[in-house]
Every structure is written in structure tokens, then in C-alpha cells.
Design an enzyme around this catalytic site. Sequence first.
Site, PDB file in Angstrom:
ATOM      1  N   ASP A 220       9.196  28.294  -5.724  1.00  0.00           N
ATOM      2  CA  ASP A 220       9.153  28.987  -7.008  1.00  0.00           C
ATOM      3  C   ASP A 220       8.277  30.234  -6.915  1.00  0.00           C
ATOM      4  OD1 ASP A 220       9.684  28.906  -9.954  1.00  0.00           O
ATOM      5  OD2 ASP A 220       7.500  28.731 -10.048  1.00  0.00           O
ATOM      6  N   GLU A 269       8.035  21.546  12.988  1.00  0.00           N
ATOM      7  CA  GLU A 269       7.510  20.313  13.585  1.00  0.00           C
ATOM      8  C   GLU A 269       8.359  19.108  13.196  1.00  0.00           C
ATOM      9  OE1 GLU A 269       3.492  19.618  12.512  1.00  0.00           O
ATOM     10  OE2 GLU A 269       2.827  21.647  13.023  1.00  0.00           O
TER      11      GLU A 269
END
Length: 563
Positions: A220, A269
Site C-alpha cells: 500500500d 530467501e
Amino acid sequence: MSQHSADPAPNTALATVATHRDWWRDAVIYQVYPRSFADSNGDGMGDLEGVRSRLPYLRDLGVDAVWLSPFYASPQADAGYDVADYRAVDPMFGNLLDADALIRDAHGLGLRIIVDLVPNHSSDQHEWFKRALAEGPGSPLRDRYHFRPGKGENGELPPNDWESIFGGPAWTRVPDGEWYLHLFAPEQPDFNWEHPAVGDEFRSILRFWLDMGVDGFRVDVAHGLVKAAGLPDLGTHDQLKLLGNDVMPFFDQDGVHDIYRQWRTILDEYSPELSEQGGPHERIFVAEAWTPTVERTANYVRPDELHQAFNFQYLATDWDAGQLRAVIDRTLDAMRPVGAPATWVLSNHDVTRHATRFANEPGLGTQIRTAGDRELGLRRARAATLLMLALPGSAYVYQGEELGLPDVVDLPDEVRQDPAYFRGEGQDGFRDGCRVPIPWTRTGPSYGFGSGGSWLPQPASWGDLSVEAQQGVPGSTLELYRTALSVRREQHGLGAGDSVEWLRAPGGVLAFRRGHVVCVANTGGEAVVVPSYGRVLVASGEVTEADGETKVPADTTVWWTTG
């Protein structure tokens, strides 16, 4: 409405789509506004269990992923975009066990889950902010927000001339005399992203939800985190252009990109993990970034930053062939050098639905107060959707647009909840009109939304637009979406690639080829005759073919296969 869990048996074709590497490059992602999607407990407010019960509907619609607007613990000053606890579910939506069950059921159905992340600001009820107020001037916690002394003889004036997106000053004074910055409502104080604790906290929040199994984040106000040094006055800038159509010292600052490079390493990751279906579990970011140009938007999706960025320039384009072609070309040209897909969108929870936008005269913006010609608006909306789904890249669908829902423009003032409405400046404050709970059944309490009514009143016409009224009905908007999504994915891979081959076409018409598919969109007010390019795959309206030619009505889009 059924309250049982979604059937976890995956649809094979959808599961295959959901697990291929780079799935997000051509994905169709469905936005769920949880409070308006489905209510499981009859309190008039949608919730996570309601979303979970309707996941099979989304699987059958043919989307690849679901983006959930905020469901975090919040005082709800701005419909959950004022977050008090980023690691908790607000009781109105359920709890963390409900979130876990929703994610697991979605994965079992071949759907991915993207959650909203709100990093520009917190709620004023966030523990950090409450402690900062209590401890007073000089508190180290105040450095995590933008607290400043005021101007004037006694500090009675705001620190600068910035205005809130929701209207009025972007500053609020606290009893001890200092002011704090809020680009949105006063209940939404902006974080100071120059403070290392803020970055540490959000990296931890990312890992919390990734460990829960989410497949990505919609960021956002992705363009707003970093403010220009010294918080300079705007001066003569047009402050009505606050959503990013002008260069502003609080939007689209270059420093935001350092933040997203750090975030990308975290997602990378997690991405090598295997999903439950056995394929690559690639996680993504999508940016809500209002920028002055699509070229600036492309900066957010460079290879080491975010994956997608909503194309608001496209959303704001009129239903006009020349304008549409220009923004399509410019978008594809801007995204190609950074290797990112275009990300097309026509509606969301912050703008007038495109069925109403296209029902009105062009040039009125993205927030419209009149219903316009609803028949015209629906016809154009259907055509615009087929055009969007034929373009290369990813596409977002806002809940209810597959039903052809218009905005509700005549909500009584006393039921409105959009904070911008009460501020009276800046945005028009009529976002409630696109947030009315969607209809599932022809009749019954709230048309199947839930057993206890709905938090915003639904029009009497909602029953005729419901899922029940349209399901299985040839030519309905719901079946148009289902057919188009099936054709796009399973037969022709329309979302792949990064270019279109434009074809000659009459005035007011767009025509392009993508592999074995030709798309023609007639944006004009009169029918046109074009070559029959092959077998018609799907059309947004009735077309007639004769002698190797096809008559395409006004405001209609057609797909052919030439293979």
C-alpha cells in the site's frame, strides 16, 4: 451460505498454473475486499471464514491468485488501512487460525494468497504511537514517526503546507504542542523510514506472514514511504494532484527503492521452497505506486526490487482507441527494459468501478458521483475487460466486476464510512460506492452475503446481478469472465510475452495479433466491419459473420484464433 471448509481437492489445470515458475508474469489476480465479500457469522461484516467458504467459486472463475485487502487488528478508521497490530487478525474478521485455514485451503485449490501490507503509516492506536504520545517531546519513539514543532509565534501553525490525501492539513497537533504528519487520516500517522527500527520491524512482519504461507504482498502507498529531506513546502504545486500525477516531496522519492531492494532479498530467501503441489513456491510483491509517468512506475519493478506495479495510467484512460493504444504502447515500452510484466487493472476498492466510469462522459476522473447510462457502461466494461485480458502481462480483477456490478452512487450520507467523505477536501470521498457487499443469491438477507444484512445497504437490483442469477446463463457477464479466463490460460497463453502486433483497423478500433489470437476492440459509437480472422473464441457482445467479414457492434471486443 455454506460454512464448511473448501474442498481441498485441487483442480489439476489450475494447480499447474499456480506452481509454474514466474507464475506472476501472466497471472490473473482477484482482489477480495474482505468486509464486502462474504459474511460467515451474520454480523453484517465479511470475514475470513466467509472468504474461505467461497474459494471454490474463485477456483471455478479461473483466477490464479487472491489478493486480500487488510484484515489486521485495526480501529477501522480507514477500513483497516490503519493498522494497530500487523501480526494479528482483527476480531471482526476472525483470528490467526482462520487466516491459516484460508491459506491452506487456497493452496489446496491451486490458488495463491497475496496479503496487503501497509508500511507508509500505522494506526494512532499502534503501540509505538501511543507510547510516543505518552512519553512526550524528546521520546525516542517519536523519531519513528514525523513529529515536528509548529511554525508561528507559539508553534500554532503546521510545520509545512502539505495537505492530506483525504483533505485538510497533513498535520495534527497534539496537546503538548508538537505536530505529527499523516498523509491520510489523522488516525494514520506516517512512519519515519529513516529510523532503522521501522525497517527492522517491517522485515520481521514480512517473515511472519511468509512463515504463515502467504505467496506475496500488495504494498500500500508503495511510493510514499520516503519523504524529501527537510520536509520542504509544496509552494505553488497543484495540491489536488496528490495521488502522484505531479512530482511531490512526499511521493515517489528515490529512497524508496533502497527499501524494496532489502525486501526483495527476503522474498528470494523463501522462493526456492517447494509448494504443496510440488512446484516452485515463488513469492511476489505488487506495488500500489501512483507516479507521474509509467516510466517512473517501471523503477519499482527493476529486477532486484518489486515484481509488479499496478498500471494506474491505464486504469485512468478513457474508453478511446487512440488513448488506449498510446498507454498500451508506452507501458510495454517502459516495462520491457526492466524485464517486468505489465500489470493491467480497471477497478479496485479506491476508484469508481469501470462499469460506472464508462457509463459517464470521459474526463470525470476515477471517482464519479452519477450512475450514467448503465447499459452503455456495462457494454463498455465487458469490452474493456476482454481487451485487458488479451494484453501481455498480469491482470487484476476486483470482486464483483465479473458480475458487472456498478458503483452504488446513491448511498445515504448517514451510512457512509469513507474518511475522505467526512474531510470534505482532496479526494471526493465516495469510495463506499465500490465497496458495497456483493450479491451471491437472487433473494434472501443481503442477497446471500450473510444472514444478518450488510454493513452498506445493497440496491434492490442486486439480486438480478447475483452469482445465482448469472451462473450458467450464456452471455452473462459472469460466464463471459469464466470463458475469457479459460481461453486466456488453457488454450492460448495470452498473458505471455511483452509486445503486441498492431493490425490495420477502422477509426475508433484497436486490432492486434498475439500469436494465434487476434483481438479487435471497437470503442466507437457505431458498428464496424473487419476481416474474419478465424474462429471466434469469445466476444463481449453479439457479432455476425458473413463472406469472410465480421460485423462488430459498438463497444464490443472479439477474440479470434487463427491457428
